[in-house]
Design a protein around this motif. Structure first.
Motif, PDB file in Angstrom:
ATOM      1  N   PRO A   1      55.647 -39.126  -6.582  1.00 12.20           N
ATOM      2  CA  PRO A   1      54.798 -40.049  -7.323  1.00 12.20           C
ATOM      3  C   PRO A   1      54.943 -41.588  -7.457  1.00 12.20           C
ATOM      4  CG  PRO A   1      55.292 -37.869  -8.695  1.00 12.20           C
ATOM      5  CD  PRO A   1      55.979 -37.930  -7.300  1.00 12.20           C
ATOM      6  N   GLU A   2      53.829 -42.354  -7.504  1.00  8.27           N
ATOM      7  CA  GLU A   2      53.976 -43.735  -7.187  1.00  8.27           C
ATOM      8  C   GLU A   2      53.837 -44.340  -8.753  1.00  8.27           C
ATOM      9  OE1 GLU A   2      50.928 -47.244  -5.662  1.00  8.27           O
ATOM     10  OE2 GLU A   2      50.326 -45.233  -5.570  1.00  8.27           O
ATOM     11  N   THR A   3      54.826 -45.588  -8.703  1.00 10.76           N
ATOM     12  CA  THR A   3      54.943 -46.168 -10.051  1.00 10.76           C
ATOM     13  C   THR A   3      53.773 -46.752 -10.644  1.00 10.76           C
ATOM     14  OG1 THR A   3      57.255 -46.294  -9.431  1.00 10.76           O
ATOM     15  CG2 THR A   3      56.412 -47.549 -11.458  1.00 10.76           C
ATOM     16  N   CYS A   4      52.960 -47.173  -9.670  1.00  6.56           N
ATOM     17  CA  CYS A   4      51.768 -47.900  -9.961  1.00  6.56           C
ATOM     18  C   CYS A   4      50.710 -46.968 -10.784  1.00  6.56           C
ATOM     19  CB  CYS A   4      50.827 -48.411  -8.974  1.00  6.56           C
ATOM     20  SG  CYS A   4      51.528 -50.094  -8.445  1.00  6.56           S
ATOM     21  N   ASN A   5      50.639 -45.536 -10.440  1.00  7.77           N
ATOM     22  CA  ASN A   5      49.972 -44.498 -11.046  1.00  7.77           C
ATOM     23  C   ASN A   5      50.586 -44.419 -12.635  1.00  7.77           C
ATOM     24  OD1 ASN A   5      48.925 -44.151  -8.707  1.00  7.77           O
ATOM     25  ND2 ASN A   5      49.866 -42.269  -8.299  1.00  7.77           N
ATOM     26  N   SER A   6      51.670 -44.467 -12.998  1.00  9.80           N
ATOM     27  CA  SER A   6      52.155 -44.249 -13.936  1.00  9.80           C
ATOM     28  C   SER A   6      51.836 -45.419 -14.905  1.00  9.80           C
ATOM     29  CB  SER A   6      53.581 -44.123 -14.307  1.00  9.80           C
ATOM     30  OG  SER A   6      53.705 -42.414 -13.704  1.00  9.80           O
ATOM     31  N   TYR A   7      52.357 -46.854 -14.276  1.00  4.65           N
ATOM     32  CA  TYR A   7      51.710 -47.861 -15.231  1.00  4.65           C
ATOM     33  C   TYR A   7      50.149 -47.970 -15.667  1.00  4.65           C
ATOM     34  CZ  TYR A   7      49.589 -52.646 -14.540  1.00  4.65           C
ATOM     35  OH  TYR A   7      49.211 -53.849 -14.800  1.00  4.65           O
ATOM     36  N   ASN A   8      49.467 -47.348 -14.815  1.00  4.42           N
ATOM     37  CA  ASN A   8      48.018 -47.189 -15.371  1.00  4.42           C
ATOM     38  C   ASN A   8      47.785 -46.134 -16.128  1.00  4.42           C
ATOM     39  OD1 ASN A   8      46.576 -49.608 -14.005  1.00  4.42           O
ATOM     40  ND2 ASN A   8      46.870 -48.824 -12.072  1.00  4.42           N
ATOM     41  N   MET A   9      48.501 -44.933 -15.974  1.00  2.00           N
ATOM     42  CA  MET A   9      48.140 -44.230 -16.886  1.00  2.00           C
ATOM     43  C   MET A   9      48.753 -44.543 -18.201  1.00  2.00           C
ATOM     44  SD  MET A   9      46.295 -41.356 -15.673  1.00  2.00           S
ATOM     45  CE  MET A   9      46.525 -40.321 -16.952  1.00  2.00           C
ATOM     46  N   LEU A  10      49.628 -44.996 -18.451  1.00  2.00           N
ATOM     47  CA  LEU A  10      50.235 -45.514 -19.600  1.00  2.00           C
ATOM     48  C   LEU A  10      49.283 -46.472 -20.334  1.00  2.00           C
ATOM     49  CD1 LEU A  10      54.104 -46.051 -19.782  1.00  2.00           C
ATOM     50  CD2 LEU A  10      52.600 -44.074 -20.241  1.00  2.00           C
ATOM     51  N   ARG A  11      48.527 -47.368 -19.589  1.00  2.00           N
ATOM     52  CA  ARG A  11      47.508 -48.234 -20.066  1.00  2.00           C
ATOM     53  C   ARG A  11      46.461 -47.432 -20.388  1.00  2.00           C
ATOM     54  NH1 ARG A  11      44.709 -51.691 -16.891  1.00  2.00           N
ATOM     55  NH2 ARG A  11      44.602 -53.480 -18.659  1.00  2.00           N
ATOM     56  N   LEU A  12      45.855 -46.409 -19.770  1.00  2.00           N
ATOM     57  CA  LEU A  12      44.940 -45.500 -20.269  1.00  2.00           C
ATOM     58  C   LEU A  12      45.253 -44.737 -21.388  1.00  2.00           C
ATOM     59  CD1 LEU A  12      41.996 -44.519 -19.822  1.00  2.00           C
ATOM     60  CD2 LEU A  12      42.950 -42.831 -18.175  1.00  2.00           C
ATOM     61  N   SER A  13      46.327 -44.299 -21.509  1.00  2.00           N
ATOM     62  CA  SER A  13      46.711 -43.375 -22.724  1.00  2.00           C
ATOM     63  C   SER A  13      47.128 -44.504 -23.931  1.00  2.00           C
ATOM     64  CB  SER A  13      48.133 -43.033 -22.609  1.00  2.00           C
ATOM     65  OG  SER A  13      48.199 -42.097 -21.352  1.00  2.00           O
ATOM     66  N   LYS A  14      47.363 -45.579 -23.990  1.00  2.00           N
ATOM     67  CA  LYS A  14      47.365 -46.710 -24.904  1.00  2.00           C
ATOM     68  C   LYS A  14      45.997 -46.892 -25.432  1.00  2.00           C
ATOM     69  CE  LYS A  14      48.335 -51.480 -26.054  1.00  2.00           C
ATOM     70  NZ  LYS A  14      48.901 -52.820 -25.325  1.00  2.00           N
ATOM     71  N   ALA A  15      45.043 -47.164 -24.522  1.00  2.00           N
ATOM     72  CA  ALA A  15      43.638 -47.397 -24.872  1.00  2.00           C
ATOM     73  C   ALA A  15      43.148 -46.123 -25.692  1.00  2.00           C
ATOM     74  CB  ALA A  15      42.895 -47.724 -23.662  1.00  2.00           C
ATOM     75  N   LEU A  16      43.214 -45.036 -25.238  1.00  2.00           N
ATOM     76  CA  LEU A  16      42.767 -43.685 -25.706  1.00  2.00           C
ATOM     77  C   LEU A  16      43.431 -43.519 -27.121  1.00  2.00           C
ATOM     78  CD1 LEU A  16      42.518 -41.385 -22.593  1.00  2.00           C
ATOM     79  CD2 LEU A  16      40.732 -42.237 -23.958  1.00  2.00           C
ATOM     80  N   PHE A  17      44.779 -43.701 -27.421  1.00  2.00           N
ATOM     81  CA  PHE A  17      45.308 -43.640 -28.550  1.00  2.00           C
ATOM     82  C   PHE A  17      44.547 -44.772 -29.580  1.00  2.00           C
ATOM     83  CE2 PHE A  17      48.633 -45.957 -31.155  1.00  2.00           C
ATOM     84  CZ  PHE A  17      49.125 -44.615 -32.140  1.00  2.00           C
ATOM     85  N   PHE A  18      44.488 -45.771 -29.354  1.00  2.00           N
ATOM     86  CA  PHE A  18      43.835 -46.708 -30.259  1.00  2.00           C
ATOM     87  C   PHE A  18      42.422 -46.609 -30.516  1.00  2.00           C
ATOM     88  CE2 PHE A  18      47.586 -49.609 -29.309  1.00  2.00           C
ATOM     89  CZ  PHE A  18      48.066 -49.690 -30.553  1.00  2.00           C
ATOM     90  N   ASN A  19      41.662 -46.044 -29.623  1.00  2.00           N
ATOM     91  CA  ASN A  19      40.161 -45.928 -29.786  1.00  2.00           C
ATOM     92  C   ASN A  19      39.828 -44.594 -30.141  1.00  2.00           C
ATOM     93  OD1 ASN A  19      39.883 -48.503 -28.800  1.00  2.00           O
ATOM     94  ND2 ASN A  19      39.636 -47.939 -26.873  1.00  2.00           N
ATOM     95  N   ASN A  20      40.593 -43.472 -30.179  1.00  2.00           N
ATOM     96  CA  ASN A  20      40.297 -42.110 -30.530  1.00  2.00           C
ATOM     97  C   ASN A  20      41.025 -41.793 -31.857  1.00  2.00           C
ATOM     98  OD1 ASN A  20      38.287 -41.082 -28.395  1.00  2.00           O
ATOM     99  ND2 ASN A  20      39.940 -42.300 -27.327  1.00  2.00           N
ATOM    100  N   ASN A  21      42.012 -42.329 -32.292  1.00  2.00           N
ATOM    101  CA  ASN A  21      42.708 -41.909 -33.509  1.00  2.00           C
ATOM    102  C   ASN A  21      43.553 -40.872 -33.229  1.00  2.00           C
ATOM    103  OD1 ASN A  21      41.979 -44.379 -34.812  1.00  2.00           O
ATOM    104  ND2 ASN A  21      40.683 -43.606 -36.261  1.00  2.00           N
ATOM    105  N   ASP A  22      44.209 -40.598 -32.259  1.00  2.00           N
ATOM    106  CA  ASP A  22      44.765 -39.270 -31.837  1.00  2.00           C
ATOM    107  C   ASP A  22      46.116 -39.630 -31.207  1.00  2.00           C
ATOM    108  OD1 ASP A  22      45.477 -36.766 -30.689  1.00  2.00           O
ATOM    109  OD2 ASP A  22      43.555 -36.479 -29.567  1.00  2.00           O
ATOM    110  N   VAL A  23      46.937 -39.028 -32.174  1.00  2.00           N
ATOM    111  CA  VAL A  23      48.546 -39.385 -32.036  1.00  2.00           C
ATOM    112  C   VAL A  23      49.064 -38.396 -30.795  1.00  2.00           C
ATOM    113  CG1 VAL A  23      49.263 -37.725 -33.326  1.00  2.00           C
ATOM    114  CG2 VAL A  23      50.613 -39.607 -33.183  1.00  2.00           C
ATOM    115  N   SER A  24      48.463 -37.570 -30.202  1.00  2.00           N
ATOM    116  CA  SER A  24      48.795 -36.699 -29.187  1.00  2.00           C
ATOM    117  C   SER A  24      48.935 -37.454 -28.052  1.00  2.00           C
ATOM    118  CB  SER A  24      47.955 -35.541 -29.191  1.00  2.00           C
ATOM    119  OG  SER A  24      46.758 -35.610 -28.520  1.00  2.00           O
TER     120      SER A  24
END
Length: 759
Positions: free
Chosen positions: A325-348
């Motif tokens: 696995p490439e670190t850039c992928n996880s960098y961007n998956m965390l950015r996506l996870s953060k956005a989904l957390f804030f925009n969907n009110n979902d702690v999971s």
């Protein structure tokens, strides 16, 4: 109940029932201790070791201004010139906001003044470091477009490159309120809109076939900054339809795709969906996130092998590869996870975020010497390579500069009046607007508790919401030493609402359990995970060739020998006995016979084993014998190989100077390929004239009627054509330029591999 009594309500709430969650500013949170603080400090040194004038040189060259220092080498001089500067802006801005270090601000101001000077010299809003940028962009403006995956008009991912500058300028404005950054990026955005204004939708889609980073997200951000609808319209226009349409239909077409080409697109889709209330687009984004995190990610949160999504039912390629696995992928998956957390009110979403933060991001920087990791192999008894400030200019250096600046982004969050504690990381929070300060003291993951102490300007009533992670057992909350009655439920918040006073002490206690996680394909490879922490064992320090990278094109990949997989430690017995083999020896460490398991983020300067095969007593000998033979065959082929290109894969193609026209690439039957109606070419190296033959392998019926093959601009000396393999004599050539040309524009076969062999 009398009003003068304290009202204490401890109950569980789901995130969906909360008021809209918001992030704290970086300025409000400070990391105070532990491995994350160390990582932040090491990153600061790396950032300050880099020279702004060298990063800026490609921009000055393109603007026709004298350079003040030579540009960096490596990727910054072979086509991706200028891409690190955009990441550097982001890193400077976020770390300055996180630490108030004035040297970072000085550098940030200097970078912006030089970029402004280049932009003013260009005179049309453009600023960039792309080689021969003016000529390149003029061709695009006129509709002269040939996109072929990783090349656009034979230029290495130019939209991806310029997106880094967009993102860096936007981050600078967002995190530091720098008006100059805002002015520069608006002018750059207007230039880009003028650039693509004459193009048809078909031409834009042709451009978007190539890796373009999160350019759609940048224009959504420009809309947020300016409230001008034209930028949101452009963000929508920059939607890659061939990629998005299957997601809208909940169809998994990801296998074989270049992973980090796709993830930034989805971050842009998520932002557009939130701005336009597009529920269908939002659901497509969630489908992608679920697909990647649940079926394509390994225990430490990373995904892909050799940068591409592997089949969900076969992770064997990842187990065997040195390019995990490439670190850039996880960098961007965390950015996506953060956005989904804030925009969907979902702690999971925080469960994946936390797992990946601790195990991939934290582990991707050397904790003493500094340096960032590109690939994290899961191959047993293999190792990782670390960048150096003077030699390494990979994409994962750019994202790596950012990764360790922003650890404070999700430790806490808030609604209009309440505080949420999301992660157990030593830190302070100062919510100035509400007069609320708190200090979190914890040694997690070495100690299963955290203590929060409040400092308030006055007594006040608000809710303190404490996340109970999915992995936390026997969750317990004490206030001023008194155990509270709470109803617990994993992946949710414990809501404690009362009138708080300065000095109140909240203690969180929990237990973790060690468990085994199989690879997502259900094969017999397992990892040990304690709570959210992935465990691994150092196995040797033998032959760590290239541990700290040189300036070679592929310096980010390991060059040391492979230890055969059949020599890796395996778990033999019944399933019920595998876990019983490990013994807790304290401080996050466990004994496993002769091995010692420890948190993976601690494992450096060594070969390691993270995944273990499991066997019953009956199948062990048979399966090991088969694995041994497979390893012998693979090693024999590599031993007689001098150089090779895997067609259709980014790193091998760029590393071998791929060029082409009217060329397509794809993934079929578990193999990458490239074909053309024009031409495609590579440069291979026959070091010390060791190689005798060049084998070119195709996936289709082998007919040469539609193909011309030349070697060093002369017709190839074809020895044989059989078994879908073309064999060519190259015995007297040290540099081998291979050009495959279509005859009369007819489609060529799909080419799979070019390999120089000694025999």
């Amino acid at each position: 109940m009398p009003k003068h009594l304290i009202h204490l309500f401890c109950f569980l709430i789901s995130y969906a029932a909360l008021a809209q969650m918001q992030a704290f500013k970086f300025q409000d949170v400070r990391i105070t201790d532990g491995p994350f603080k160390n990582a932040q400090d090491i990153d600061l040194k790396y950032i300050l070791d880099m020279e702004p004038d060298r990063l800026l040189a490609p921009y000055l060259i393109d603007a026709g201004l004298p350079i003040k220092d030579e540009r960096y080498g490596n990727w910054e001089s072979i086509g991706l010139d200028g891409h690190i500067a955009g990441h550097y802006l982001s890193a400077l801005a976020m770390l300055y906001a996180s630490t108030d270090n004035q040297e970072l601000k000085t550098r940030l101001d200097y970078m912006l003044s030089e970029l402004e000077r280049c932009q003013n010299k260009n005179g049309n809003g453009y600023v960039g470091g792309i080689p021969q940028g003016k000529i390149f962009w003029e061709r695009i403006h006129k509709g002269d477009i040939d996109g072929s995956g990783f090349g656009l008009n034979n230029t290495w991912v130019p939209l991806y490159n310029i997106h880094k500058l967009f993102a860096g300028l936007i981050d600078t404005y967002h995190y530091t309120d720098n008006e100059k950054a805002k002015t520069i990026v608006i002018k750059l955005g207007d230039w880009f809109m003028d650039l693509i204004e004459p193009l048809s939708d078909e031409q834009i889609q042709n451009i978007l076939k190539t890796e373009h980073g999160g350019i759609n997200e940048s224009f959504a951000d420009l809309y947020i900054i300016t409230k001008d609808e034209k930028y949101l319209d452009t963000a929508k226009k920059l939607t890659h339809k061939n990629f998005l349409n299957p997601l809208l239909q909940k169809e998994d077409k990801l296998t074989g795709m270049h992973a980090n080409t796709q993830i930034p697109k989805v971050i842009g889709y998520e932002k557009v969906a939130s701005l336009t209330n597009d529920e269908e687009l939002s659901e497509a984004v969630k489908y992608f996130w679920n697909n990647v995190t649940h079926t394509r990610s390994v225990a430490f949160g990373g995904n892909s092998v050799g940068e591409h999504f592997n089949p969900v039912d076969d992770f064997s390629g990842m187990v065997k590869s040195n390019e995990g696995p490439e670190t850039c992928n996880s960098y961007n998956m965390l950015r996506l996870s953060k956005a989904l957390f804030f925009n969907n009110n979902d702690v999971s979403y925080l469960d994946f975020y936390e797992r990946t933060l601790y195990n991939h991001i934290l582990s991707s920087q050397h904790p003493e010497k500094g340096g960032f990791v590109y690939f994290t192999p899961i191959r047993p008894n293999h190792y990782r390579v670390y960048s150096q400030p003077e030699t390494s200019m990979w994409c994962c250096v750019g994202s790596g500069l950012e990764n360790h600046t922003k650890y404070g982004e999700l430790i806490y969050s808030h609604s209009n009046s309440d505080v949420f504690v999301n992660l157990f990381i030593p830190s302070t929070l100062n919510w100035k607007e509400k007069g609320i300060e708190l200090t979190q003291n914890t040694q997690f993951p070495y100690e299963n508790q955290s203590e929060i102490v409040l400092k308030l300007k006055k007594k006040q009533t608000f809710a303190l919401n404490i996340r109970q992670p999915k992995w936390a057992e026997d969750f317990e909350v004490l206030i001023n030493g008194k155990v509270q009655k709470i109803q617990t439920n994993p992946s949710s918040y414990i809501n404690i609402k009362r009138k708080w006073k300065s000095g109140d002490n909240i203690t969180i206690k929990f237990k973790t359990a060690t468990h085994l996680e199989n690879l997502p394909d259900g094969s017999n490879w397992v990892a040990f995970v304690d709570g959210p922490i992935v465990l691994a064992a150092k196995t040797s320090t033998e032959d760590l060739d290239g541990l700290f990278a040189d300036d070679s094109r592929m310096g980010h990949a390991t060059h040391g020998k492979y230890i055969p997989l059949d020599q890796a430690y395996a778990l033999v017995g019944n399933k019920d006995t595998y876990l019983s083999k490990i013994k807790d020896i304290g401080k996050g460490r466990f004994s496993l016979d002769s091995l010692e398991l420890q948190p993976f983020f601690e494992v450096h300067d060594a070969r390691y084993q993270m995944y273990f095969q499991t066997y019953s007593q009956e199948e062990y000998k048979e399966k090991q014998a088969l694995l041994k033979q497979q390893e012998i065959n693979a090693a024999a082929l590599e031993a007689k190989t001098v150089d090779k290109v895997n067609c259709g894969e980014q790193q091998p193609e760029v590393g071998h100077l791929y060029k082409g026209e009217k060329s397509n690439s794809g993934f079929s039957d578990d193999k990458f390929w490239r074909s053309t109606r024009g031409y495609m070419s590579y440069q291979l190296s026959n070091k010390n004239l060791q190689g005798k033959f060049l084998d070119i392998i195709v996936l289709d019926e082998l007919k040469l009627d539609n193909v011309d093959i030349s070697i060093n601009e002369k017709p190839a000396k074809i020895i044989s054509t059989k078994d879908k393999t073309i064999r060519i004599n190259v015995s007297d050539m040290e540099v081998i330029d291979v050009k495959i040309t279509s005859v009369d524009g007819k489609p060529t076969p799909r080419f799979y591999e070019l390999r120089i062999l000694k025999e």
